[in-house]
Design a protein around this motif. Structure first.
Motif, PDB file in Angstrom:
ATOM      1  N   VAL A  96       0.872  -1.178   0.000  1.00 54.90           N
ATOM      2  CA  VAL A  96       0.000   0.000   0.000  1.00 54.90           C
ATOM      3  C   VAL A  96       0.910   1.229   0.000  1.00 54.90           C
ATOM      4  O   VAL A  96       1.564   1.514   0.995  1.00 54.90           O
ATOM      5  N   GLN A  98       2.216   5.341  -0.297  1.00 55.34           N
ATOM      6  CA  GLN A  98       1.787   6.591   0.318  1.00 55.34           C
ATOM      7  C   GLN A  98       0.859   7.374  -0.597  1.00 55.34           C
ATOM      8  O   GLN A  98      -0.120   7.974  -0.161  1.00 55.34           O
ATOM      9  N   ARG A 154      -8.155   5.669  -0.572  1.00 58.98           N
ATOM     10  CA  ARG A 154      -7.154   4.989   0.244  1.00 58.98           C
ATOM     11  C   ARG A 154      -7.611   3.579   0.572  1.00 58.98           C
ATOM     12  O   ARG A 154      -6.821   2.625   0.541  1.00 58.98           O
ATOM     13  N   ILE A 158      -5.818  -0.147  -0.420  1.00 58.56           N
ATOM     14  CA  ILE A 158      -5.555  -1.238   0.527  1.00 58.56           C
ATOM     15  C   ILE A 158      -6.164  -2.529   0.000  1.00 58.56           C
ATOM     16  O   ILE A 158      -5.526  -3.593   0.038  1.00 58.56           O
ATOM     17  N   LEU A 171       2.592  -1.712   4.505  1.00 56.02           N
ATOM     18  CA  LEU A 171       1.754  -0.528   4.651  1.00 56.02           C
ATOM     19  C   LEU A 171       2.660   0.685   4.857  1.00 56.02           C
ATOM     20  O   LEU A 171       3.230   0.867   5.930  1.00 56.02           O
ATOM     21  N   PRO A 174      -0.123   4.253   5.778  1.00 56.19           N
ATOM     22  CA  PRO A 174      -1.468   4.100   5.208  1.00 56.19           C
ATOM     23  C   PRO A 174      -2.514   5.030   5.802  1.00 56.19           C
ATOM     24  O   PRO A 174      -3.549   5.262   5.186  1.00 56.19           O
ATOM     25  N   THR A 175      -2.268   5.567   7.007  1.00 57.82           N
ATOM     26  CA  THR A 175      -3.292   6.397   7.654  1.00 57.82           C
ATOM     27  C   THR A 175      -2.932   7.878   7.656  1.00 57.82           C
ATOM     28  O   THR A 175      -3.585   8.661   8.333  1.00 57.82           O
ATOM     29  N   THR A 205       4.719   4.440   9.760  1.00 55.61           N
ATOM     30  CA  THR A 205       3.635   5.341  10.138  1.00 55.61           C
ATOM     31  C   THR A 205       4.162   6.624  10.760  1.00 55.61           C
ATOM     32  O   THR A 205       5.223   6.646  11.377  1.00 55.61           O
TER      33      THR A 205
END
Length: 326
Positions: A96, A98, A154, A158, A171, A174-175, A205
């Motif tokens: 996943v 950016q 987004r 995923i 990931l 991812p958030t 992250t």
């Protein structure tokens, strides 16, 4: 090509970084983005990769995903070299990124079916339906990708990364920039895959509280080198026992200001014990500073991060929001 025995496969790392270096030639000379990075991620681990801007995290993931080539070293995914055996390695990975990348000519279900086709998977609708439901996309299945909000796009990214059921999920922040609902939905679903299917997860992250809550082991990078590689609990044990936090508009005494992290009116200081807290408060009283909203909290992963990467005063977080540059 000979096959490894089941016993060997059981001992094989999910991902292995072996002395990985990456050097870019620039007008100012060579830029060493990575310097002999080595560590293994075991099957079924929820693993965190942390570091400030320029630490080399994205470069490392780009090499893992085949988007860049290492200057030196080797990366394998379940024993498959990402360069020499790239097709097999790619099948083991779900990445996943950016950036929000999407095809504007298809709806959500069509995009996932096409992604399945890239891996030679037909009649994948049962798993696609599970992804749509698990990621809160069921009511968007027939919506064109252009019609979706950033958060919904987004979620589709995923789903695309997971559509071929990869044993290793990567990931990359991812958030970042998404709402609380998506964060909760994502972590619930991915944690379920990790526990139910034994999926290996590699996470970078901005939000260190996510890494602290989710990751069993963490590597921290600084200037392309690994500066920490330990279990999350061992890293937390490094931190100062407590952090004193208060608010004030007044200038601080010089000896306190030198070790404090100040964000607006918020001041945070390492406080090893009650005596240290009382010492700071007494210095503030002598200087005529009246602190407000005084609290003492347990040190967390962000305190360790700042201590190891040199991003701020030892043992003191950079901002109350627990968000740092990555």
């Amino acid at each position: 090509m000979s096959r490894a025995s089941p016993a060997v496969l059981l001992r094989m790392s999910a991902v292995s970084f072996q002395n990985v270096s990456k050097t870019y030639a620039t007008s100012r000379g060579d830029l060493h983005a990575l310097r002999s990075v080595s560590f293994d991620i075991e099957p079924g681990e929820f693993f965190g990769l942390l570091g400030p801007n320029g630490a080399g995290k994205t470069t490392l993931i780009s090499i893992l995903a085949g988007l860049a080539r290492a200057t030196e070293g080797r990366i394998t995914v379940h024993g498959h070299d990402v360069h020499d055996d790239y097709q097999a390695a790619r099948r083991q990975l779900g990445v996943v990124p950016q950036e929000l990348v999407f095809d504007p000519f298809f709806n959500v279900r069509e995009a996932l079916r096409i992604q399945s086709g890239y891996f030679g998977i037909r009649r994948n609708d049962d798993w696609i339906d599970e992804l749509l439901t698990g990621l809160g996309l069921a009511d968007k299945a027939t919506a064109n990708m252009r019609q979706l909000s950033g958060g919904m796009k987004r979620r589709v990214l995923i789903a695309q990364a997971l559509v071929h059921k990869p044993p290793v999920i990567v990931l990359d922040e991812p958030t970042a920039g998404v709402d609380v609902e998506l964060r909760q939905t994502l972590w619930q679903f991915v944690s379920g895959l990790n526990k139910r299917l034994g999926s290996t997860v590699l996470l970078t992250t901005h939000y260190l509280e996510e890494a602290e809550a989710l990751c069993s082991r963490i590597a921290m990078l600084k200037l392309g080198q690994v500066v920490a590689l330990e279990s999350t609990s061992a890293l937390l044990a490094r931190a100062a026992a407590n952090v004193l936090r208060f608010k004030t508009d007044a200038p601080l005494p010089a000896d306190i200001a030198a070790q404090a992290r100040i964000t607006g009116r918020v001041v945070q200081l390492p406080a090893l014990d009650a005596r240290a807290v009382e010492h700071v408060l007494s210095l503030l009283r002598e200087a005529g500073v009246m602190p407000e909203d005084i609290e003492v909290r347990k040190a967390d992963l962000e305190d360790v991060f700042l201590d190891l990467t040199g991003s701020g005063a030892p043992g003191v977080p950079s901002a109350p929001s627990n968000k740092v540059s990555a």
